[in-house]
Design an enzyme around this catalytic site. Structure first.
Site: not given
Ligand code: BES
Ligand code: MN
Ligand code: ZN
Length: 488
Positions: A265, A339
């Site tokens: 990230k 997931r």
């Molecule tokens: N933990 C994150 C989702 C999230 C984002 C929670 C912001 C709280 C605040 C999750 O694991 C994630 O990174 N999801 C990605 C999915 C994508 C790679 C398909 C996302 O939402 O960007």
């Molecule tokens: Mn994630």
């Protein structure tokens, strides 16, 4: 650990009012009626309350809100809060009034004159929830909060009714503490330890370690934790307060920190990923609340605890893993890890417990925040009955929840060239394809709800019942769902 502020209930003592120190609050109905204690305070202050109620300023005060009078003549109290609340308030207004009392109270002592107002349990709940403060890591902040005393016409009844409400408040606080805790403190081990400590409430708690998960074939979950020094774990909490019925299963995503893994990230805001165990936090809080109030239902809570870190051993984009179910997954993006964790825990929950219903909670997608903001969690379900029951419970508890669609066309977006599925569906409908991925691990006969709480688990500004930070969203709704739908 945060303990709820102590709230006691007492008979109204008119003669004591003039000498009460700290802060005092009285309730006034929307048509300007005061209970005997309010009338006494009005007389002692030479009609200060009556003058306020007759002023233009009072019209702007909404139900559940208050107006502060400082250093009132005739009272020993430092300040007086006049709260607008009807004799028979709605649940929401009673809790709102409680929240107003908490903000007014601060850390000092508070005496509330509630007279014969109904729903004093909800008033107390609002007060307790809004008075929550996560100060564990503030070295200067050592003064404990003083208690609140509620004078009312039936203190014994109020005290009894407040017991169940305070059990739920403790569940919410347990969730908030877990979610607020930084990731260097709340490791997978520490999380599991705190859950094992719940044995003292009567819960059965069991921890599955990596070797066991290996044997069960949970390579999807285990793949996420490969880059972390913290061992992955599943904690199973059982509350058997009902008969011989199969349980309701609650499953939570417990990513104690989500860096994204090799699909790293960006730095900005990454600190928020300390709350990526929010789903597991809610499951834990609900289990604690059910145990504390002795719920007459069978509920099992399962949380998948992992840390998603980049490392020489971490899983790569493009890796293929085999889930416990047997389906293979192409990991296109290591940041879509929730997931991968949930699918194995959900499959395990169904194989072992044959639950009569399954609800998973996860801070699963950023896309749900784009879609619904921080007001509503995304609700996905394969079954209208359980879904409606949940939405009703959430509405009754004032916890925002909005149903989202599922469908074959979304599922098709998960097709992989080399495996049974891939773990992302692309940018479009990101929250739905995530839910669709999970549904592949739900047996058709299992009524199931997926709650995407990425937007509601923690917030950047104060809400009615929570200071900024972890909210505990979902604990009250799920507790009510159990109370209304699974207890006899
Ligand atoms: N933990 C994150 C989702 C999230 C984002 C929670 C912001 C709280 C605040 C999750 O694991 C994630 O990174 N999801 C990605 C999915 C994508 C790679 C398909 C996302 O939402 O960007
Ligand atoms: Mn994630
Ligand atoms: Zn995540």
């Amino acid at each position: 650990m945060t303990t709820p502020i102590s709230i006691d209930f007492a008979e109204t003592d008119l003669d004591a009012l003039a000498g009460v120190e700290g802060k005092v609050a009285v309730l006034v109905t929307s048509d300007g009626k005061l209970d005997p204690a309010g009338r006494r305070v009005n007389r002692l202050t030479k009609q200060a309350i009556a003058r306020l109620v007759e002023s233009d300023r009072w019209e702007k005060v909404k139900l559940g809100q208050g107006f502060t009078l400082g250093f009132p003549a005739g009272l020993a109290a430092k300040s007086l809060l006049v709260v607008k609340l009807d004799r028979r308030p709605s649940v929401d207004d009673a809790r709102k009034a409680g929240a107003s009392l908490a903000k007014f109270k601060g850390k000092g002592a508070l005496t509330v004159c509630a007279g014969a107002t109904t729903r004093i349990d909800d008033l107390a709940l609002g007060l307790a929830l809004r008075a929550y403060d996560f100060t564990d890591h503030k070295t200067a902040d050592e003064t404990a909060s003083e208690g609140a005393s509620i004078m009312c016409s039936k203190p014994d009844e109020a005290r009894e009714a407040a017991k169940a409400a305070m059990a739920v408040a403790e569940g919410v606080f347990f969730t908030r503490d877990l979610v607020n805790e930084p990731a260097n403190v709340l490791t997978t081990q520490e999380f599991a330890d705190r859950l094992e400590a719940l044995k003292s409430t009567g819960l059965k708690v069991e921890v599955l370690e990596e070797a066991e998960m290996e044997k069960l074939g949970m390579h999807s979950l285990l793949g996420v934790g490969l880059g972390s020094e913290s061992p992955s774990k599943i904690v199973v909490m059982e509350w058997n307060g009902g008969g011989d019925e199969k349980p309701l299963a609650l499953v939570g995503k417990g990513v104690v920190f989500d860096t994204g893994g090799i699909s790293l990230k960006p730095a900005g805001g990454m600190e928020d990923m300390t709350m990526d165990m929010g789903g597991a936090g809610v499951v834990s809080g609900v289990m604690k609340a059910l145990a504390l109030r002795g719920a007459k239902a069978n509920v099992v809570g399962l949380v998948g605890l992992v840390e998603n870190m980049p490392d020489g051993r971490a899983q790569r984009p493009g890796d293929v893993v085999k889930s416990m179910k047997g389906d293979t997954i192409e990991v296109i993006n290591t940041d879509a890890e929730g997931r991968l964790v949930l699918c194995d825990v959900m499959w395990y929950a169904q194989e072992r417990f044959e639950p009569i219903g399954m609800i998973d909670l996860a801070t699963l997608t950023g896309a749900i925040i784009i879609g619904l903001g921080h007001e509503n969690a995304g609700v996905f379900s394969n079954n209208d009955d359980i879904c409606k029951a949940f939405l009703k419970a959430a509405d009754a508890e004032g916890e925002g929840a909005w149903r989202m669609p599922l469908g074959q066309a979304y599922d098709d977006m998960l097709k992989s060239r080399i495996a049974d599925m891939k773990n992302v569906g692309g940018r479009a409908a990101g929250s739905i394809t995530a839910a669709q991925f999970l549904q592949r691990f739900v047996k058709p006969e299992t009524p199931w709800i997926h709650l995407d709480i990425a937007g509601t688990a923690s917030v950047k500004s104060d809400t009615m019942l929570a200071p900024k930070g972890a909210t505990g969203w979902g604990v009250m709704a799920l507790d009510r769902l159990v109370r209304d739908g699974y207890e006899d």
